[in-house]
Each structure stands twice: as structure tokens, then as C-alpha cells.
Design a protein around this motif. Structure first.
Motif, PDB file in Angstrom:
ATOM      1  N   LYS A 114       0.817  -1.209   0.000  1.00  0.00           N
ATOM      2  CA  LYS A 114       0.000   0.000   0.000  1.00  0.00           C
ATOM      3  C   LYS A 114       0.852   1.260   0.000  1.00  0.00           C
ATOM      4  O   LYS A 114       0.366   2.333  -0.353  1.00  0.00           O
ATOM      5  N   LEU A 115       2.105   1.160   0.418  1.00  0.00           N
ATOM      6  CA  LEU A 115       2.968   2.333   0.484  1.00  0.00           C
ATOM      7  C   LEU A 115       3.431   2.739  -0.915  1.00  0.00           C
ATOM      8  O   LEU A 115       3.820   1.910  -1.721  1.00  0.00           O
ATOM      9  N   GLU A 116       3.383   4.042  -1.171  1.00  0.00           N
ATOM     10  CA  GLU A 116       3.836   4.589  -2.444  1.00  0.00           C
ATOM     11  C   GLU A 116       5.312   4.958  -2.318  1.00  0.00           C
ATOM     12  O   GLU A 116       5.682   5.749  -1.452  1.00  0.00           O
ATOM     13  N   LYS A 117       6.145   4.387  -3.161  1.00  0.00           N
ATOM     14  CA  LYS A 117       7.588   4.628  -3.073  1.00  0.00           C
ATOM     15  C   LYS A 117       7.949   5.985  -3.666  1.00  0.00           C
ATOM     16  O   LYS A 117       7.501   6.340  -4.754  1.00  0.00           O
ATOM     17  N   VAL A 118       8.785   6.718  -2.938  1.00  0.00           N
ATOM     18  CA  VAL A 118       9.288   8.012  -3.399  1.00  0.00           C
ATOM     19  C   VAL A 118      10.811   7.972  -3.335  1.00  0.00           C
ATOM     20  O   VAL A 118      11.391   7.722  -2.277  1.00  0.00           O
ATOM     21  N   ARG A 119      11.450   8.206  -4.465  1.00  0.00           N
ATOM     22  CA  ARG A 119      12.911   8.220  -4.523  1.00  0.00           C
ATOM     23  C   ARG A 119      13.406   9.628  -4.195  1.00  0.00           C
ATOM     24  O   ARG A 119      13.219  10.550  -4.981  1.00  0.00           O
ATOM     25  N   LEU A 120      13.998   9.756  -3.032  1.00  0.00           N
ATOM     26  CA  LEU A 120      14.468  11.057  -2.546  1.00  0.00           C
ATOM     27  C   LEU A 120      15.990  11.094  -2.555  1.00  0.00           C
ATOM     28  O   LEU A 120      16.640  10.219  -1.988  1.00  0.00           O
ATOM     29  N   VAL A 121      16.566  12.109  -3.204  1.00  0.00           N
ATOM     30  CA  VAL A 121      18.016  12.266  -3.217  1.00  0.00           C
ATOM     31  C   VAL A 121      18.369  13.544  -2.456  1.00  0.00           C
ATOM     32  O   VAL A 121      17.778  14.601  -2.692  1.00  0.00           O
ATOM     33  N   GLU A 122      19.299  13.436  -1.510  1.00  0.00           N
ATOM     34  CA  GLU A 122      19.749  14.598  -0.738  1.00  0.00           C
ATOM     35  C   GLU A 122      21.131  15.017  -1.219  1.00  0.00           C
ATOM     36  O   GLU A 122      21.927  14.191  -1.666  1.00  0.00           O
ATOM     37  N   VAL A 123      21.429  16.303  -1.096  1.00  0.00           N
ATOM     38  CA  VAL A 123      22.678  16.846  -1.607  1.00  0.00           C
ATOM     39  C   VAL A 123      23.890  16.363  -0.809  1.00  0.00           C
ATOM     40  O   VAL A 123      24.985  16.217  -1.348  1.00  0.00           O
TER      41      VAL A 123
END
Length: 336
Positions: free
Chosen positions: A32-41
């Protein structure tokens, strides 16, 4: 004996059934979780609310699963976002202006501010009892890479104190972001501009001494912001809203909890850093108001950013707040 075996078998079936139900429940939850690809500097205690949002389950409460990666550099971070290697980027707002100035037909939109001051500190090789910015004149200063917010704020602060960064000292700006600490440790420069926890680690190890804060000197600016491509935001507005809500929850949590509690929450992201040092750094950032308490990037901060960029000669063109900043979602989340 037969009765015992019968009971044991029944108990075993119950245990197996319980584990099966739990496994199915976990699988359903994960699906049920929607995956979000997060990139940090970069990886920094400066971004404590981001890690709190993950560690305390605020993203999960919103139905999101965060896949976090670290790019170690603004150019690499923006490349990941623009190429489709990431959905959301945490990076300096100046990068969105650079992309826009290059004529992008899919501009990058700032939608949630995380930090509102510079996060770097001035570190000297030698201990200085009575520090004055004039002491930098004639010295070798190991600064940040040209074009990034750390470098621009660094130069802005030097000029504020009557120092011409290109005439009054030897300014080094050609060392890769990730290698600046090791360059200073190996003997390059009398002064260096560093993020935490590296600045405090150097102080603890006797390799340097924190003598001033660039964040205190420069005032409020949208230093690090969550952003995404305009096309992605339009197609995933619900996700962006959930993401922003999770960040706001974390910002409020950090603001209302002690530095020790914040350090405990984010310690897994800094496995090689002593938890007491993490707490000290969090406290330092709290004291100077570095952590934004809500995700709204207002027009005054946006204009201050462009003034700093212009002063550094790095503003390619002036861009209106409404063009690259979306405050509608952040305002909605805050008002809920």
C-alpha cells in the motif's frame, strides 16, 4: 503422550497461522505504500527533520515509503532529479534558478523548505581566543565550490565584514565538496568552511576550532528545499501533499523536542558519530534557527537568496517567487 503431541501440533498450527497472518499483514502494508525516490545533496545533521520524518514513521503515516540516497553535490543531485533518477531532491534553491535560466521546458519547483539559514561554520586551524573577521585577511581560506549556496553565503559574509574574498585572501574553491574536510585535515588552508558534524568532529579531534557561524551572519534564506520537476508535481500532486505533510510533522516534532531526543531519533543516519556530538550539533542549529518550523518558502527569503546570488555574481537572471516556488501545498498542510 498422544495428548501432548496433539496439543503440541495444535499449538504449532496456531503459531504458524499467527506468523502467516503477520506476514500477510506486513506484505499488504508494504504494497500500500507509495515509493518516493528522494536524493539529498549531502548527509548532514543540518537535515535532521528529514531523518526524523523517516525514523518516526511520519512518511509511512502518509502512505509513503522513502528510498533515500545521497549525491554529495548540488550538480549531482540536480542531475539525478532531471534525468529521472529521483522523484524529489533536497538541495539548495539556487539550483532551480540555474535550471530555469538554461531554458528548461520542465522547470524545477520548490515546494517545501527544510532549512532557513546557512548551515556552515568557519573553522580555524589554530585556536583563536578573540576572533575578528579581519583575521582572515592575508590567510588561505578553503571555501566551498563555486556556484553553490555555501560558497555564495561565504563570500556574502566576508564582504559584509569588509573583506574582498578575491583580493584580501587566498581563496581555494576548486576542491570537490566531499574532499574539502580531508584537504583541510591534510594541511590545506588556515581556515575552512564546513558543515556539521564535520566541524564538530574536527574540533573534538583537535584538528580545528569552530569560531563563527555563517548561518548567524547571513540571515534567513531558503538554504535547502525539497523540489521536484513541474511535470512530476502536476502528475503526483497528492503524493507531494503527503510528502509535505510528513515533513511538517517532523519540523514540529524537532521544534518541540529536546536536542537529545532529536539525536536519539536520527543516530542511525550517523553511525560513526558520537550521539553526544549529534546532540551538540542539533542544539547549535536550533539556537541559530536553522531548522524551518514550517515548509513555507516565503517571498522575502526568496529575494534574499537572489540578493546573495547577485552579490556573488552567480545570479543568471532574476526569477519571480511565483515562477519557481509553490507555497499552496505547504500553506494547506500548515492550516490543517
Amino acid at each position: 503422550m498422544k495428548k501432548w503431541l496433539k496439543l503440541s501440533f495444535s499449538s504449532l498450527l496456531i503459531v504458524i497461522l499467527m506468523f502467516s497472518i503477520a506476514a500477510c499483514s506486513n506484505t499488504d502494508k508494504s504494497e500500500k505504500l507509495e515509493k518516493v525516490r528522494l536524493v539529498e545533496v549531502t548527509r548532514s545533521i543540518f537535515y535532521a527533520p528529514e531523518y526524523v520524518a523517516i525514523a518516526k514513521g511520519f512518511f509511512e503515516e502518509e502512505g509513503l515509503e522513502i528510498e533515500l540516497s545521497t549525491a554529495f553535490g548540488g550538480d549531482k543531485t540536480m542531475t539525478a532529479l532531471l534525468s529521472g533518477g529521483a522523484d524529489v531532491a533536497l538541495v539548495g534553491s539556487e539550483t532551480s534558478i540555474y535550471v530555469y535560466a538554461q531554458g528548461s521546458n520542465d522547470p524545477v519547483i520548490n515546494f517545501a523548505q527544510l532549512t532557513q539559514t546557512d548551515g556552515t561554520f568557519l573553522v580555524s586551524r589554530e585556536k583563536i581566543e578573540n576572533f575578528s573577521w579581519d583575521l582572515l585577511k592575508g590567510s588561505t581560506f578553503l571555501g566551498q565550490r563555486t556556484g553553490g549556496m555555501p560558497q555564495m553565503v561565504g563570500e556574502f559574509v566576508l564582504k559584509k565584514h569588509g573583506i574582498d574574498p578575491h583580493q584580501d585572501l587566498t581563496l581555494i574553491q576548486n576542491i570537490d565538496f566531499a574532499n574539502i574536510p580531508s584537504a583541510f585535515a591534510s594541511g590545506t588552508g588556515n581556515f575552512v568552511q564546513l558543515f556539521e558534524p564535520q566541524a564538530s568532529i574536527f574540533e573534538k579531534e583537535g584538528k580545528g576550532h569552530i569560531i563563527a557561524s555563517f548561518g548567524t551572519e547571513s540571515g534567513h534564506v531558503p538554504y535547502t528545499t525539497f523540489m521536484t520537476k513541474d511535470s512530476y508535481m502536476k502528475e503526483n500532486k497528492s503524493m507531494v501533499e503527503k510528502f509535505t505533510r510528513a515533513i511538517y510533522k517532523a519540523q514540529q516534532w524537532v521544534n518541540t523536542h529536546s536536542s537529545d531526543e532529536v539525536a536519539e531519533a536520527i543516530k542511525s543516519y550517523f553511525p560513526d558519530t558520537d550521539i553526544k556530538l549529534i546532540s551538540t550539533v542539533v542544539d547549535r542549529y536550533k539556537e541559530q534557527g536553522s531548522f524551518a518550523t514550517d515548509p513555507i518558502l516565503d517571498e522575502e527569503e526568496w529575494n534574499n537568496l537572489q540578493n546573495i546570488m547577485d552579490e556573488a555574481g552567480e545570479l543568471p537572471q532574476e526569477v519571480e517567487h511565483k515562477t519557481l516556488v509553490n507555497t499552496e501545498i505547504a500553506e494547506k498542510v500548515k492550516d490543517e
